[in-house]
Design a protein around this motif. Structure first.
Motif, PDB file in Angstrom:
ATOM      1  N   VAL A  15      22.667 -32.642 -30.135  1.00  0.00           N
ATOM      2  CA  VAL A  15      23.812 -31.760 -30.375  1.00  0.00           C
ATOM      3  C   VAL A  15      25.061 -32.634 -30.518  1.00  0.00           C
ATOM      4  CG1 VAL A  15      25.268 -29.924 -29.437  1.00  0.00           C
ATOM      5  CG2 VAL A  15      22.791 -29.856 -29.065  1.00  0.00           C
ATOM      6  N   PRO A  16      25.561 -32.821 -31.745  1.00  0.00           N
ATOM      7  CA  PRO A  16      26.778 -33.609 -31.923  1.00  0.00           C
ATOM      8  C   PRO A  16      27.987 -32.925 -31.266  1.00  0.00           C
ATOM      9  CG  PRO A  16      25.620 -33.320 -34.020  1.00  0.00           C
ATOM     10  CD  PRO A  16      24.976 -32.395 -33.020  1.00  0.00           C
ATOM     11  N   ALA A  17      28.858 -33.722 -30.673  1.00  0.00           N
ATOM     12  CA  ALA A  17      30.018 -33.187 -29.945  1.00  0.00           C
ATOM     13  C   ALA A  17      30.911 -32.341 -30.846  1.00  0.00           C
ATOM     14  CB  ALA A  17      30.814 -34.322 -29.316  1.00  0.00           C
ATOM     15  N   HIS A  18      31.171 -32.789 -32.074  1.00  0.00           N
ATOM     16  CA  HIS A  18      32.061 -32.021 -32.949  1.00  0.00           C
ATOM     17  C   HIS A  18      31.457 -30.653 -33.297  1.00  0.00           C
ATOM     18  CE1 HIS A  18      29.485 -33.665 -36.175  1.00  0.00           C
ATOM     19  NE2 HIS A  18      29.843 -32.589 -36.833  1.00  0.00           N
ATOM     20  N   HIS A  19      30.130 -30.575 -33.365  1.00  0.00           N
ATOM     21  CA  HIS A  19      29.461 -29.307 -33.663  1.00  0.00           C
ATOM     22  C   HIS A  19      29.629 -28.335 -32.495  1.00  0.00           C
ATOM     23  CE1 HIS A  19      26.736 -26.541 -35.541  1.00  0.00           C
ATOM     24  NE2 HIS A  19      25.752 -26.730 -34.668  1.00  0.00           N
ATOM     25  N   LEU A  20      29.391 -28.810 -31.284  1.00  0.00           N
ATOM     26  CA  LEU A  20      29.586 -27.975 -30.099  1.00  0.00           C
ATOM     27  C   LEU A  20      31.042 -27.537 -29.995  1.00  0.00           C
ATOM     28  CD1 LEU A  20      28.606 -26.634 -27.502  1.00  0.00           C
ATOM     29  CD2 LEU A  20      28.851 -28.856 -26.347  1.00  0.00           C
ATOM     30  N   PHE A  21      31.978 -28.428 -30.280  1.00  0.00           N
ATOM     31  CA  PHE A  21      33.407 -28.117 -30.245  1.00  0.00           C
ATOM     32  C   PHE A  21      33.722 -26.940 -31.177  1.00  0.00           C
ATOM     33  CE2 PHE A  21      37.850 -28.867 -31.521  1.00  0.00           C
ATOM     34  CZ  PHE A  21      38.464 -28.937 -30.282  1.00  0.00           C
ATOM     35  N   GLN A  22      33.165 -26.960 -32.389  1.00  0.00           N
ATOM     36  CA  GLN A  22      33.393 -25.875 -33.346  1.00  0.00           C
ATOM     37  C   GLN A  22      32.808 -24.556 -32.840  1.00  0.00           C
ATOM     38  OE1 GLN A  22      35.374 -26.020 -35.997  1.00  0.00           O
ATOM     39  NE2 GLN A  22      35.793 -28.128 -35.417  1.00  0.00           N
ATOM     40  N   ILE A  23      31.635 -24.605 -32.251  1.00  0.00           N
ATOM     41  CA  ILE A  23      30.983 -23.390 -31.739  1.00  0.00           C
ATOM     42  C   ILE A  23      31.795 -22.792 -30.587  1.00  0.00           C
ATOM     43  CG2 ILE A  23      28.902 -22.481 -30.588  1.00  0.00           C
ATOM     44  CD1 ILE A  23      28.347 -23.221 -33.514  1.00  0.00           C
ATOM     45  N   LEU A  26      26.499 -14.944 -26.116  1.00  0.00           N
ATOM     46  CA  LEU A  26      26.750 -15.233 -24.702  1.00  0.00           C
ATOM     47  C   LEU A  26      26.198 -14.121 -23.813  1.00  0.00           C
ATOM     48  CD1 LEU A  26      30.351 -16.693 -24.236  1.00  0.00           C
ATOM     49  CD2 LEU A  26      28.160 -17.785 -23.782  1.00  0.00           C
ATOM     50  N   PRO A  27      25.449 -14.473 -22.775  1.00  0.00           N
ATOM     51  CA  PRO A  27      24.929 -13.451 -21.861  1.00  0.00           C
ATOM     52  C   PRO A  27      26.064 -12.638 -21.237  1.00  0.00           C
ATOM     53  CG  PRO A  27      23.966 -15.596 -21.374  1.00  0.00           C
ATOM     54  CD  PRO A  27      25.057 -15.824 -22.380  1.00  0.00           C
ATOM     55  N   LEU A  28      25.879 -11.345 -21.158  1.00  0.00           N
ATOM     56  CA  LEU A  28      26.797 -10.400 -20.518  1.00  0.00           C
ATOM     57  C   LEU A  28      28.154 -10.278 -21.211  1.00  0.00           C
ATOM     58  CD1 LEU A  28      26.052 -11.175 -16.763  1.00  0.00           C
ATOM     59  CD2 LEU A  28      24.997  -9.444 -18.225  1.00  0.00           C
ATOM     60  N   GLN A  57      24.234 -20.851 -17.434  1.00  0.00           N
ATOM     61  CA  GLN A  57      23.923 -19.958 -18.548  1.00  0.00           C
ATOM     62  C   GLN A  57      24.889 -20.157 -19.710  1.00  0.00           C
ATOM     63  OE1 GLN A  57      23.987 -16.039 -16.793  1.00  0.00           O
ATOM     64  NE2 GLN A  57      21.815 -16.117 -16.262  1.00  0.00           N
ATOM     65  N   GLN A  58      26.157 -20.410 -19.404  1.00  0.00           N
ATOM     66  CA  GLN A  58      27.150 -20.637 -20.457  1.00  0.00           C
ATOM     67  C   GLN A  58      26.788 -21.864 -21.282  1.00  0.00           C
ATOM     68  OE1 GLN A  58      29.535 -18.425 -21.277  1.00  0.00           O
ATOM     69  NE2 GLN A  58      31.248 -18.724 -19.912  1.00  0.00           N
ATOM     70  N   THR A  80      22.047 -23.544 -27.204  1.00  0.00           N
ATOM     71  CA  THR A  80      21.118 -22.784 -28.052  1.00  0.00           C
ATOM     72  C   THR A  80      21.791 -22.387 -29.358  1.00  0.00           C
ATOM     73  OG1 THR A  80      19.957 -21.954 -26.112  1.00  0.00           O
ATOM     74  CG2 THR A  80      19.668 -20.711 -28.160  1.00  0.00           C
ATOM     75  N   ARG A  81      23.033 -21.930 -29.279  1.00  0.00           N
ATOM     76  CA  ARG A  81      23.775 -21.546 -30.485  1.00  0.00           C
ATOM     77  C   ARG A  81      23.942 -22.743 -31.423  1.00  0.00           C
ATOM     78  NH1 ARG A  81      24.963 -17.080 -33.507  1.00  0.00           N
ATOM     79  NH2 ARG A  81      26.992 -17.300 -34.460  1.00  0.00           N
ATOM     80  N   CYS A  82      24.226 -23.907 -30.874  1.00  0.00           N
ATOM     81  CA  CYS A  82      24.363 -25.117 -31.701  1.00  0.00           C
ATOM     82  C   CYS A  82      23.074 -25.420 -32.457  1.00  0.00           C
ATOM     83  CB  CYS A  82      24.739 -26.321 -30.839  1.00  0.00           C
ATOM     84  SG  CYS A  82      26.467 -26.355 -30.371  1.00  0.00           S
ATOM     85  N   ARG A  83      21.962 -25.198 -31.809  1.00  0.00           N
ATOM     86  CA  ARG A  83      20.675 -25.481 -32.448  1.00  0.00           C
ATOM     87  C   ARG A  83      20.327 -24.431 -33.517  1.00  0.00           C
ATOM     88  NH1 ARG A  83      19.005 -29.765 -29.765  1.00  0.00           N
ATOM     89  NH2 ARG A  83      19.472 -30.006 -27.560  1.00  0.00           N
TER      90      ARG A  83
END
Length: 167
Positions: free
Chosen positions: A27-35, A46-48, A149-150, A156-159
């Motif tokens: 998971v590249p950091a910039h990708h997670l940052f965008q998500i 996101l749960p709940l 969970q967060q 999971t969303r990044c993938r």
């Protein structure tokens, strides 16, 4: 209003904190940052979280957003947060400015690229302040689980979402 004033006199205000640290492989950091910045889509993964919306842009790196989290009313809370993003440092900081359950809710995402940018070190910290005795009893039990969970939901969303390549 009167009950809230009485509660704050009768019960001390307490802050609970938790930090979730992980290395997310692939998971590249910039990708997670965008998500993480894509608040409008939180409700879909996101749960709940049943509602998520950016309600105003204050600057390119600051905005206000509302989230509704929990089960069903009255076991849910809609709160407004001030969000500050720093694309250079890969940090995202949130601070609640309106909540019926909590006096304060703050979170901080700190991301760092690892292994030639293919992986990401994540520090996700949460800080919750309340004087509500019922909420205080449950915070210790649920904070670690919620933080876990967060981070898992964002991973999971990044993938699921293709990585946008920057040239």
């Amino acid at each position: 209003m009167l009950f809230t004033a009485f509660r704050s006199l009768a019960f001390p205000t307490i802050t609970k904190q938790h930090v979730e640290r992980r290395l997310l492989r692939g998971v590249p950091a910039h990708h997670l940052f965008q998500i993480i910045q894509d608040v409008d889509r939180y409700k879909s993964f996101l749960p709940l979280c049943s509602h998520s919306q950016i309600i105003s842009r204050l600057s390119p790196n600051e905005f206000r957003a509302t989230l509704t989290v929990g089960f069903v009313p009255p076991l849910s809370d809609t709160y407004t947060s001030h969000v500050t993003v720093n694309p250079t440092a890969l940090t995202i900081q949130t601070k609640s400015i309106e909540s019926k359950w909590l006096d304060s809710l703050q979170s901080m995402w700190k991301l760092e690229a690892a292994n030639d940018g293919q992986d990401c070190h994540v520090d996700f910290s949460m800080s919750l302040t309340t004087s509500d005795p019922i909420i205080l009893q449950t915070l210790d039990q649920v904070m670690k689980q919620v933080a876990n969970q967060q981070v898992t939901a964002f991973e999971t969303r990044c993938r699921q979402i293709p990585v946008v390549k920057y040239n």
